[in-house]
Design a protein around this motif. Structure first.
Motif, PDB file in Angstrom:
ATOM      1  N   UNK A 331       0.836  -1.201   0.000  1.00 35.41           N
ATOM      2  CA  UNK A 331       0.000   0.000   0.000  1.00 35.41           C
ATOM      3  C   UNK A 331       0.871   1.250   0.000  1.00 35.41           C
ATOM      4  N   UNK A 332       1.934   1.234   0.810  1.00 37.00           N
ATOM      5  CA  UNK A 332       2.870   2.359   0.840  1.00 37.00           C
ATOM      6  C   UNK A 332       3.590   2.494  -0.499  1.00 37.00           C
ATOM      7  N   UNK A 333       3.968   1.350  -1.064  1.00 39.13           N
ATOM      8  CA  UNK A 333       4.649   1.351  -2.353  1.00 39.13           C
ATOM      9  C   UNK A 333       3.759   1.960  -3.433  1.00 39.13           C
ATOM     10  N   UNK A 334       2.486   1.596  -3.454  1.00 39.99           N
ATOM     11  CA  UNK A 334       1.550   2.126  -4.443  1.00 39.99           C
ATOM     12  C   UNK A 334       1.402   3.636  -4.281  1.00 39.99           C
ATOM     13  N   UNK A 335       1.312   4.081  -3.041  1.00 37.87           N
ATOM     14  CA  UNK A 335       1.171   5.513  -2.775  1.00 37.87           C
ATOM     15  C   UNK A 335       2.396   6.280  -3.285  1.00 37.87           C
ATOM     16  N   UNK A 336       3.596   5.747  -3.028  1.00 40.67           N
ATOM     17  CA  UNK A 336       4.817   6.419  -3.492  1.00 40.67           C
ATOM     18  C   UNK A 336       4.927   6.380  -5.010  1.00 40.67           C
ATOM     19  N   UNK A 337       4.511   5.278  -5.622  1.00 41.71           N
ATOM     20  CA  UNK A 337       4.544   5.166  -7.075  1.00 41.71           C
ATOM     21  C   UNK A 337       3.648   6.222  -7.718  1.00 41.71           C
ATOM     22  N   UNK A 338       2.469   6.429  -7.153  1.00 43.91           N
ATOM     23  CA  UNK A 338       1.556   7.440  -7.687  1.00 43.91           C
ATOM     24  C   UNK A 338       2.137   8.843  -7.558  1.00 43.91           C
ATOM     25  N   UNK A 339       2.805   9.099  -6.438  1.00 44.41           N
ATOM     26  CA  UNK A 339       3.427  10.414  -6.235  1.00 44.41           C
ATOM     27  C   UNK A 339       4.525  10.663  -7.269  1.00 44.41           C
ATOM     28  N   UNK A 340       5.346   9.639  -7.509  1.00 40.82           N
ATOM     29  CA  UNK A 340       6.428   9.771  -8.485  1.00 40.82           C
ATOM     30  C   UNK A 340       5.866  10.015  -9.877  1.00 40.82           C
ATOM     31  N   UNK A 341       4.802   9.301 -10.235  1.00 39.31           N
ATOM     32  CA  UNK A 341       4.237   9.443 -11.573  1.00 39.31           C
ATOM     33  C   UNK A 341       3.601  10.810 -11.770  1.00 39.31           C
ATOM     34  N   UNK A 342       3.101  11.401 -10.673  1.00 41.82           N
ATOM     35  CA  UNK A 342       2.532  12.751 -10.783  1.00 41.82           C
ATOM     36  C   UNK A 342       3.610  13.800 -11.034  1.00 41.82           C
ATOM     37  N   UNK A 343       4.868  13.462 -10.776  1.00 40.88           N
ATOM     38  CA  UNK A 343       5.966  14.394 -11.023  1.00 40.88           C
ATOM     39  C   UNK A 343       6.272  14.530 -12.499  1.00 40.88           C
ATOM     40  N   UNK A 344       5.806  13.584 -13.318  1.00 37.94           N
ATOM     41  CA  UNK A 344       6.043  13.666 -14.752  1.00 37.94           C
ATOM     42  C   UNK A 344       6.567  12.342 -15.289  1.00 37.94           C
ATOM     43  N   UNK A 345       6.769  12.260 -16.618  1.00 43.79           N
ATOM     44  CA  UNK A 345       7.291  11.028 -17.224  1.00 43.79           C
ATOM     45  C   UNK A 345       8.639  10.656 -16.607  1.00 43.79           C
ATOM     46  N   UNK A 346       8.854   9.348 -16.382  1.00 54.51           N
ATOM     47  CA  UNK A 346      10.075   8.906 -15.711  1.00 54.51           C
ATOM     48  C   UNK A 346      11.324   9.230 -16.519  1.00 54.51           C
ATOM     49  N   UNK A 347      11.253   9.165 -17.848  1.00 52.34           N
ATOM     50  CA  UNK A 347      12.416   9.505 -18.660  1.00 52.34           C
ATOM     51  C   UNK A 347      12.808  10.955 -18.456  1.00 52.34           C
ATOM     52  N   UNK A 348      11.807  11.829 -18.288  1.00 53.33           N
ATOM     53  CA  UNK A 348      12.083  13.246 -18.028  1.00 53.33           C
ATOM     54  C   UNK A 348      12.745  13.421 -16.671  1.00 53.33           C
TER      55      UNK A 348
END
Length: 443
Positions: A331-348
């Motif tokens: 659950x914590x992992x999913x929450x952090x993953x969503x936060x990272x994705x909201x920062x923008x595309x991972x390649x960027x």
């Protein structure tokens, strides 16, 4: 963005980076390669000539310092001149001491003006805590008003519209009266565009300016059109004064001609850049940070700013506690993953990290759909399974795979990798350095 230009400039400068001494021939050769790279990036040829002349003049007059060798100093000069070329200091919107601050949006049809209006509204609302309204004055393009109503609502802005039958000048004046009555901090006026700069477009823009007396006029240009974008900005500047530029679709611009030319040609700074399709993919334009990105130096400040927008301090402390006690769950992992994705595309994001910018890792085509599958698998688990992934075996894995549209093998891989991650975190907490090579071999 600017992948082609960035790769060529970094390749050219890598040849001089470690040189203990540089001859005039070395500098001339580097300038020829830089000139070619800029011209291929669709940078205005006059701008290229001025840029390479300035770099060469400074490079030939290099004074040796203890901190940098001549090759490193040339790179420092190129970085400083690129920054100056794009405007030097970053600038922003001028806010009126007596609200509402009126921002007038101008640009050709298809430049992304309506979307940029909503993106700017969202940024001002979230970052400045401003109460924002937008005025729908584009009455000629089919569905333009409907589009602004939709994206304006998504941005959290009040949309003032009177359909497509009213005069745009009257709509703008009425919207300003409404904004004053409603106590809005900012009114953004979305105007009509044309397929090219013409007399009708300029007359309407002039009449709206006279009616609402904007504090800032922003010209939206499509970065992907390269020199055409610069030509449009120059034509606008000749007949209608504007204060700054918004570069739309910058994420799709592999060359960089518009970003590197528009300030030098028009004298007006780039204030904002649209970096993706989502409303949140919009940022203040920082010439120094963009120069560092182009030269492969990363952009750690922008990375930190994006991260800070997603991080709550209390949540961060709680996450630290869980990591320390090895209580980090899916659950914590999913929450952090969503936060990272909201920062923008991972390649960027990878391209912003010093040491990875320009590295092959930052150029990987990260499959965002794979992240969608990870989210789907975790969401297909019960809350108890997310907290106790060691129980996910046999029939549970089959159920999760069916529920997420994935395979049992993919569920197995997720559970295995999460277990490896927890062991890695536990080892770090105990002061053990992880064997990254072994981790990569186990993938």
């Amino acid at each position: 963005m600017f992948d082609s230009l960035s790769e060529k400039l970094q390749g050219t400068l890598s040849g001089v980076r470690q040189r203990g001494s540089l001859t005039e021939d070395d500098i001339n050769k580097a300038m020829r390669e830089i000139r070619l790279a800029l011209l291929e990036a669709d940078v205005n040829f006059k701008v290229v000539k001025q840029f390479t002349s300035a770099v060469k003049e400074r490079a030939l007059g290099i004074e040796i310092t203890k901190q940098l060798n001549p090759g490193q100093q040339v790179i420092k000069i190129v970085n400083e001149e690129l920054t100056a070329l794009m405007g030097g200091q970053s600038a922003g919107v001028t806010f009126s001491p007596r609200p509402p601050t009126v921002i007038l949006m101008a640009g050709l049809q298809g430049s992304g003006k309506t979307t940029a209006t909503a993106k700017l509204a969202k940024m001002l609302k979230e970052q400045n805590n401003s109460s924002v309204a937008v005025a729908a004055c584009d009455v000629y393009r089919p569905a333009a008003v409907d589009q602004l109503i939709k994206v304006g609502a998504q941005a959290g802005a009040t949309v003032y519209e009177r359909g497509t039958d009213a005069d745009p000048v009257d709509i703008a004046g009425w919207a300003l009266d409404q904004a004053k009555r409603d106590g809005k901090d900012v009114l953004i006026v979305d105007t009509s565009g044309r397929l090219h700069v013409d007399q009708a477009l300029m007359e309407e823009l002039a009449n709206i300016k006279k009616r609402v007396k904007p504090h800032t006029v922003l010209l939206v240009v499509d970065a992907m059109t390269g020199q055409d974008a610069v030509n449009v900005a120059e034509q606008f500047g000749e007949v209608a004064a504007f204060d700054g530029v918004i570069l739309s679709k910058l994420d799709g611009d592999a060359r960089g001609g518009a970003a590197l030319s528009v300030k030098a040609v028009t004298g007006k700074p780039i204030l904002f850049a649209s970096t993706g399709e989502k409303l949140g993919d919009f940022e203040k334009f920082h010439p120094d940070r963009m120069a560092q990105r182009i030269l492969g130096m990363g952009d750690v400040l922008s990375f930190i700013e994006r991260a800070e927008q997603q991080v709550d301090q209390d949540e961060a402390k709680e996450l630290e506690r869980k990591l320390r006690k090895n209580q980090f769950t899916l659950e914590d992992f999913l929450d952090q993953l969503k936060k990272i994705r909201r920062m923008g595309p991972l390649t960027s994001l990878l391209g912003m990290i010093p040491g990875l910018a320009g590295h092959q890792l930052s150029k990987m085509n990260v499959d965002e759909k794979e992240l969608d599958r990870v989210e789907a698998m975790i969401l297909s688990m019960t809350p108890y399974e997310r907290r106790h992934p060691e129980l996910i075996k046999g029939s549970r894995r089959l159920r999760i795979a069916k529920g997420s549209g994935t395979t049992v093998q993919q569920v197995n891989q997720l559970v295995k990798q999460f277990d490896q991650m927890r062991k890695l975190m536990r080892g770090i907490q105990q002061g053990k350095m992880p064997d990254l090579g072994q981790i990569m071999r186990q993938r």
